[in-house]
Design a protein around this motif. Structure first.
Motif, PDB file in Angstrom:
ATOM      1  N   TRP A 128       0.825  -1.205   0.000  1.00 21.26           N
ATOM      2  CA  TRP A 128       0.000   0.000   0.000  1.00 21.26           C
ATOM      3  C   TRP A 128       0.863   1.260   0.000  1.00 21.26           C
ATOM      4  CZ3 TRP A 128       0.297   3.685   3.800  1.00 21.26           C
ATOM      5  CH2 TRP A 128       0.897   3.323   5.011  1.00 21.26           C
ATOM      6  N   GLN A 129       2.077   1.154   0.560  1.00 20.89           N
ATOM      7  CA  GLN A 129       2.964   2.314   0.550  1.00 20.89           C
ATOM      8  C   GLN A 129       3.481   2.608  -0.861  1.00 20.89           C
ATOM      9  OE1 GLN A 129       5.766   0.817   3.416  1.00 20.89           O
ATOM     10  NE2 GLN A 129       4.653   1.678   5.174  1.00 20.89           N
ATOM     11  N   PHE A 130       3.855   1.551  -1.595  1.00 16.07           N
ATOM     12  CA  PHE A 130       4.249   1.735  -2.991  1.00 16.07           C
ATOM     13  C   PHE A 130       3.077   2.270  -3.813  1.00 16.07           C
ATOM     14  CE2 PHE A 130       7.489  -1.350  -1.667  1.00 16.07           C
ATOM     15  CZ  PHE A 130       8.626  -0.805  -2.241  1.00 16.07           C
ATOM     16  N   LEU A 131       1.887   1.741  -3.559  1.00 16.03           N
ATOM     17  CA  LEU A 131       0.700   2.187  -4.288  1.00 16.03           C
ATOM     18  C   LEU A 131       0.447   3.677  -4.053  1.00 16.03           C
ATOM     19  CD1 LEU A 131      -1.735   1.146  -6.009  1.00 16.03           C
ATOM     20  CD2 LEU A 131      -2.980   0.897  -3.857  1.00 16.03           C
ATOM     21  N   LEU A 132       0.625   4.120  -2.812  1.00 18.59           N
ATOM     22  CA  LEU A 132       0.386   5.520  -2.476  1.00 18.59           C
ATOM     23  C   LEU A 132       1.434   6.440  -3.103  1.00 18.59           C
ATOM     24  CD1 LEU A 132      -1.279   7.576  -0.835  1.00 18.59           C
ATOM     25  CD2 LEU A 132       0.258   7.137   1.091  1.00 18.59           C
ATOM     26  N   CYS A 133       2.715   6.065  -2.971  1.00 22.00           N
ATOM     27  CA  CYS A 133       3.802   6.948  -3.431  1.00 22.00           C
ATOM     28  C   CYS A 133       3.987   6.911  -4.944  1.00 22.00           C
ATOM     29  CB  CYS A 133       5.114   6.580  -2.745  1.00 22.00           C
ATOM     30  SG  CYS A 133       5.180   7.047  -1.012  1.00 22.00           S
ATOM     31  N   GLN A 134       4.149   5.674  -5.479  1.00 27.00           N
ATOM     32  CA  GLN A 134       4.474   5.571  -6.901  1.00 27.00           C
ATOM     33  C   GLN A 134       3.234   5.476  -7.771  1.00 27.00           C
ATOM     34  OE1 GLN A 134       7.519   2.698  -7.591  1.00 27.00           O
ATOM     35  NE2 GLN A 134       8.085   3.556  -9.580  1.00 27.00           N
ATOM     36  N   GLY A 135       2.097   5.150  -7.168  1.00 25.55           N
ATOM     37  CA  GLY A 135       0.862   5.123  -7.928  1.00 25.55           C
ATOM     38  C   GLY A 135       0.134   6.446  -7.870  1.00 25.55           C
ATOM     39  N   PHE A 136      -0.426   6.767  -6.693  1.00 22.55           N
ATOM     40  CA  PHE A 136      -1.285   7.951  -6.582  1.00 22.55           C
ATOM     41  C   PHE A 136      -0.502   9.261  -6.609  1.00 22.55           C
ATOM     42  CE2 PHE A 136      -4.176   4.699  -4.955  1.00 22.55           C
ATOM     43  CZ  PHE A 136      -5.344   5.057  -5.595  1.00 22.55           C
ATOM     44  N   ALA A 137       0.506   9.401  -5.751  1.00 16.45           N
ATOM     45  CA  ALA A 137       1.209  10.687  -5.670  1.00 16.45           C
ATOM     46  C   ALA A 137       1.970  10.998  -6.956  1.00 16.45           C
ATOM     47  CB  ALA A 137       2.173  10.678  -4.474  1.00 16.45           C
ATOM     48  N   THR A 138       2.714  10.019  -7.472  1.00 18.32           N
ATOM     49  CA  THR A 138       3.458  10.245  -8.712  1.00 18.32           C
ATOM     50  C   THR A 138       2.520  10.517  -9.870  1.00 18.32           C
ATOM     51  OG1 THR A 138       5.302   8.855  -7.974  1.00 18.32           O
ATOM     52  CG2 THR A 138       5.061   9.187 -10.339  1.00 18.32           C
ATOM     53  N   GLY A 139       1.470   9.705 -10.009  1.00 21.28           N
ATOM     54  CA  GLY A 139       0.532   9.898 -11.112  1.00 21.28           C
ATOM     55  C   GLY A 139      -0.170  11.237 -11.052  1.00 21.28           C
ATOM     56  N   LEU A 140      -0.625  11.619  -9.848  1.00 20.62           N
ATOM     57  CA  LEU A 140      -1.341  12.890  -9.706  1.00 20.62           C
ATOM     58  C   LEU A 140      -0.429  14.071 -10.016  1.00 20.62           C
ATOM     59  CD1 LEU A 140      -4.015  14.212  -8.871  1.00 20.62           C
ATOM     60  CD2 LEU A 140      -3.150  14.293  -6.531  1.00 20.62           C
ATOM     61  N   ALA A 141       0.811  14.012  -9.560  1.00 25.88           N
ATOM     62  CA  ALA A 141       1.751  15.098  -9.845  1.00 25.88           C
ATOM     63  C   ALA A 141       2.015  15.205 -11.347  1.00 25.88           C
ATOM     64  CB  ALA A 141       3.061  14.863  -9.086  1.00 25.88           C
ATOM     65  N   CYS A 142       2.251  14.069 -11.987  1.00 26.13           N
ATOM     66  CA  CYS A 142       2.507  14.080 -13.433  1.00 26.13           C
ATOM     67  C   CYS A 142       1.283  14.553 -14.218  1.00 26.13           C
ATOM     68  CB  CYS A 142       2.909  12.686 -13.901  1.00 26.13           C
ATOM     69  SG  CYS A 142       4.514  12.115 -13.290  1.00 26.13           S
ATOM     70  N   GLY A 143       0.092  14.307 -13.671  1.00 27.70           N
ATOM     71  CA  GLY A 143      -1.141  14.647 -14.377  1.00 27.70           C
ATOM     72  C   GLY A 143      -1.413  16.129 -14.504  1.00 27.70           C
ATOM     73  N   THR A 144      -0.676  16.957 -13.779  1.00 27.49           N
ATOM     74  CA  THR A 144      -0.915  18.405 -13.862  1.00 27.49           C
ATOM     75  C   THR A 144      -0.109  19.055 -14.990  1.00 27.49           C
ATOM     76  OG1 THR A 144       0.870  18.899 -12.315  1.00 27.49           O
ATOM     77  CG2 THR A 144      -1.313  18.517 -11.380  1.00 27.49           C
ATOM     78  N   PHE A 145       0.718  18.301 -15.698  1.00 23.98           N
ATOM     79  CA  PHE A 145       1.629  18.890 -16.674  1.00 23.98           C
ATOM     80  C   PHE A 145       1.113  18.836 -18.106  1.00 23.98           C
ATOM     81  CE2 PHE A 145       4.206  18.069 -13.035  1.00 23.98           C
ATOM     82  CZ  PHE A 145       5.256  18.967 -13.065  1.00 23.98           C
ATOM     83  N   PHE A 146       0.607  17.681 -18.542  1.00 22.14           N
ATOM     84  CA  PHE A 146       0.417  17.427 -19.964  1.00 22.14           C
ATOM     85  C   PHE A 146      -0.508  18.430 -20.638  1.00 22.14           C
ATOM     86  CE2 PHE A 146      -1.749  15.204 -23.491  1.00 22.14           C
ATOM     87  CZ  PHE A 146      -0.645  14.919 -24.274  1.00 22.14           C
ATOM     88  N   GLY A 147      -1.713  18.622 -20.109  1.00 26.00           N
ATOM     89  CA  GLY A 147      -2.674  19.523 -20.737  1.00 26.00           C
ATOM     90  C   GLY A 147      -2.194  20.966 -20.824  1.00 26.00           C
ATOM     91  N   PRO A 148      -1.786  21.580 -19.699  1.00 28.79           N
ATOM     92  CA  PRO A 148      -1.318  22.968 -19.771  1.00 28.79           C
ATOM     93  C   PRO A 148      -0.101  23.156 -20.670  1.00 28.79           C
ATOM     94  CG  PRO A 148      -1.865  22.407 -17.518  1.00 28.79           C
ATOM     95  CD  PRO A 148      -1.941  21.140 -18.305  1.00 28.79           C
ATOM     96  N   VAL A 149       0.855  22.229 -20.642  1.00 29.58           N
ATOM     97  CA  VAL A 149       2.042  22.386 -21.482  1.00 29.58           C
ATOM     98  C   VAL A 149       1.671  22.275 -22.955  1.00 29.58           C
ATOM     99  CG1 VAL A 149       4.298  21.408 -22.060  1.00 29.58           C
ATOM    100  CG2 VAL A 149       3.590  21.588 -19.672  1.00 29.58           C
ATOM    101  N   THR A 150       0.745  21.368 -23.294  1.00 29.88           N
ATOM    102  CA  THR A 150       0.271  21.278 -24.677  1.00 29.88           C
ATOM    103  C   THR A 150      -0.362  22.581 -25.119  1.00 29.88           C
ATOM    104  OG1 THR A 150      -0.138  18.900 -24.399  1.00 29.88           O
ATOM    105  CG2 THR A 150      -1.224  19.995 -26.237  1.00 29.88           C
ATOM    106  N   ALA A 151      -1.179  23.169 -24.251  1.00 32.27           N
ATOM    107  CA  ALA A 151      -1.831  24.433 -24.586  1.00 32.27           C
ATOM    108  C   ALA A 151      -0.819  25.571 -24.713  1.00 32.27           C
ATOM    109  CB  ALA A 151      -2.875  24.770 -23.515  1.00 32.27           C
ATOM    110  N   ILE A 152       0.216  25.571 -23.877  1.00 27.26           N
ATOM    111  CA  ILE A 152       1.255  26.603 -23.980  1.00 27.26           C
ATOM    112  C   ILE A 152       1.970  26.506 -25.319  1.00 27.26           C
ATOM    113  CG2 ILE A 152       3.538  27.237 -23.094  1.00 27.26           C
ATOM    114  CD1 ILE A 152       2.447  26.809 -20.292  1.00 27.26           C
ATOM    115  N   LEU A 153       2.296  25.296 -25.752  1.00 25.54           N
ATOM    116  CA  LEU A 153       2.941  25.133 -27.052  1.00 25.54           C
ATOM    117  C   LEU A 153       2.044  25.638 -28.180  1.00 25.54           C
ATOM    118  CD1 LEU A 153       4.605  21.630 -26.641  1.00 25.54           C
ATOM    119  CD2 LEU A 153       5.765  23.823 -26.849  1.00 25.54           C
ATOM    120  N   ALA A 154       0.724  25.449 -28.037  1.00 26.78           N
ATOM    121  CA  ALA A 154      -0.205  25.960 -29.047  1.00 26.78           C
ATOM    122  C   ALA A 154      -0.199  27.480 -29.101  1.00 26.78           C
ATOM    123  CB  ALA A 154      -1.619  25.447 -28.764  1.00 26.78           C
ATOM    124  N   MET A 155       0.167  28.133 -28.009  1.00 25.15           N
ATOM    125  CA  MET A 155       0.286  29.585 -28.007  1.00 25.15           C
ATOM    126  C   MET A 155       1.488  30.065 -28.818  1.00 25.15           C
ATOM    127  SD  MET A 155      -0.427  30.646 -24.061  1.00 25.15           S
ATOM    128  CE  MET A 155      -2.063  30.560 -23.330  1.00 25.15           C
TER     129      MET A 155
END
Length: 442
Positions: A128-155
């Motif tokens: 459960w510790q691996f699931l929390l750190c490498q699953g939820f926390a890592t995934g959630l942090a990475c999830g804040t990048f893709f959409g905004p960075v794609t939109a910035i490149l479109a600018m």
């Protein structure tokens, strides 16, 4: 905090820049624009690249720290699936926050969370510790990048947008190549804990560069709307947009199967354990070539015209992979898979510009990308565990057929993807703008 205030009307931050009627056309080059591309590459190196390296972690966990889990392959696969899903799942609220003017106030905390989660992995002992750190926390942090960075490149890019997005996606290939090699080579020398900590320092350097170089070109237009409202679903009035989103769900149900399981299953055909770790790096390296090439071709021929054949080839390779019985054959399949899957990673968000309602094409781009990413997240979450379940109950051949062919996922998604292409071309034909069903740029 970088919020610019509120006012009546829809947010038009990204569209205002990329609209051809706007006086401030994207520069399509220049020092600042290419620095933004560099920052985008650093962001995807540290997020998608890190996530794409999951296969090497999965094999290590199944053989070592989580080998006592029952069944270990199924439970460990859920960690990677949650990572993949959360890279996309926050896309809708994060995209809307970007439209409202929040960028660095989200980007910086997400960077800190990703670094913290990585340094906590060596301290984990239980599943459960691996699931929390490498699953939820890592995934959630990475999830804040893709959409905004794609939109910035479109600018910053319009005519060369495909090439810029190809370079952006290449960062994930570099990360997905370098990180597994770093982990694999350092574990025997310094141990797993310090190998992961060194990866954390690499992520720190990449995220620092991204935070210093990424910037939106002009401020957003303020809006009185909140983050969530019913207007965000108006995009589904477009049949082409809706069907395209559905196609991505099916593609992603099988898309990561090979990348997730190729290292863990390679030893069953006689590949040495020491070499099997490098198969993920080989796939990601060839994917980088595919992403750059796809960006150049997309600028000339259209994103969907590139996505359809290359993604179909990805499905074929996913189906062929389980029947490969030699090391040379497995390497060849892995290289072709990486090359053909690369374009999907770089261009998947581009068709949302073409598949909107007439007059809506260049509006609410952050929101539209967020809706698309919700479908991607659903497929990414369910795909690897379903593949793992089929693998345990029916064998590796059945898993490949499920993931790759028309009986299931990737090829089925490609067939569905042809429908929005037809709808877009039909709309153009009615307006007298189509040159041909095959040669038209879409």
């Amino acid at each position: 905090m970088d919020h610019y205030g509120k006012a009546e009307g829809d947010v038009r931050a990204v569209p205002a820049v990329i609209s051809p009627q706007n006086d401030l056309e994207p520069p399509d080059g220049g020092l600042q624009a290419w620095l933004v591309v560099f920052g985008a590459m650093c962001s995807t190196f540290t997020t998608f690249g890190y996530v794409n390296a999951w296969g090497v972690f999965q094999e290590y966990y199944q053989r070592n720290v989580l080998s006592h889990s029952s069944p270990s392959d199924m439970r460990v696969a859920w960690i990677g699936s949650i990572q993949y899903a959360l890279v996309f799942l926050p896309g809708l609220p994060i995209g809307r926050l970007f439209d409202l003017g929040y960028f660095r106030s989200v980007f910086i905390p997400a960077s800190a969370l990703l670094i913290l989660a990585t340094f906590l992995i060596p301290e984990c002992k239980e599943y459960w510790q691996f699931l929390l750190c490498q699953g939820f926390a890592t995934g959630l942090a990475c999830g804040t990048f893709f959409g905004p960075v794609t939109a910035i490149l479109a600018m910053w890019f319009k005519k060369r947008r495909g090439f810029a997005l190809g370079l952006f996606a290449t960062g994930s290939s570099i990360g997905g190549t370098v990180i597994p090699i770093v982990v694999r080579s350092l574990i025997p020398k310094v141990g797993f804990a310090w190998a992961v900590r060194i990866v954390g320092f690499i992520l720190f350097a990449g995220l620092t560069a991204a935070n210093l170089t990424l910037k939106r070109r002009i401020p957003p237009v303020p809006s009185s709307e909140g983050v969530f409202n019913l207007r965000m679903f108006k995009q589904f009035r477009s049949p082409a947009f809706t069907i395209y989103c559905i196609s991505t769900f099916f593609v992603y149900l099988g898309f990561y199967t090979l990348l997730t399981y190729v290292s863990a299953t390679a030893t069953s055909i006689g590949v040495s354990e020491s070499f099997s770790f490098y198969l993920v790096s080989i796939a990601n390296a060839s994917g980088g070539i595919g992403r750059i090439g796809a960006g150049l071709f997309a600028d000339r021929f259209g994103a969907m015209n590139v996505l359809i054949p290359f993604t179909a080839l990805t499905g074929v390779m996913t189906c062929v992979w389980p029947f490969t019985r030699s090391t040379g054959g497995l390497i060849a399949v892995t290289v072709i898979y990486g090359f053909s899957s690369g374009p999907y990673g770089s261009l998947v968000s581009v068709p949302v510009i073409e598949t909107g309602e007439p007059g809506d094409t260049n509006r609410d781009l952050g929101r539209r990308i967020g809706l698309l990413m919700t479908f991607l997240a659903s497929g990414g979450l369910l795909g690897p565990p379903i593949s793992g379940l089929i693998f345990r109950s029916r064998g590796i051949e059945a898993m490949g057929i499920y993931a790759g062919t028309l009986r299931c996922m990737i090829i089925l998604g490609v067939v569905i993807m042809c429908i929005p292409r037809f709808l877009v071309l039909s709309a153009r034909r009615k307006r007298g703008r189509m040159t041909g069903w095959i040669l038209s740029k879409v």
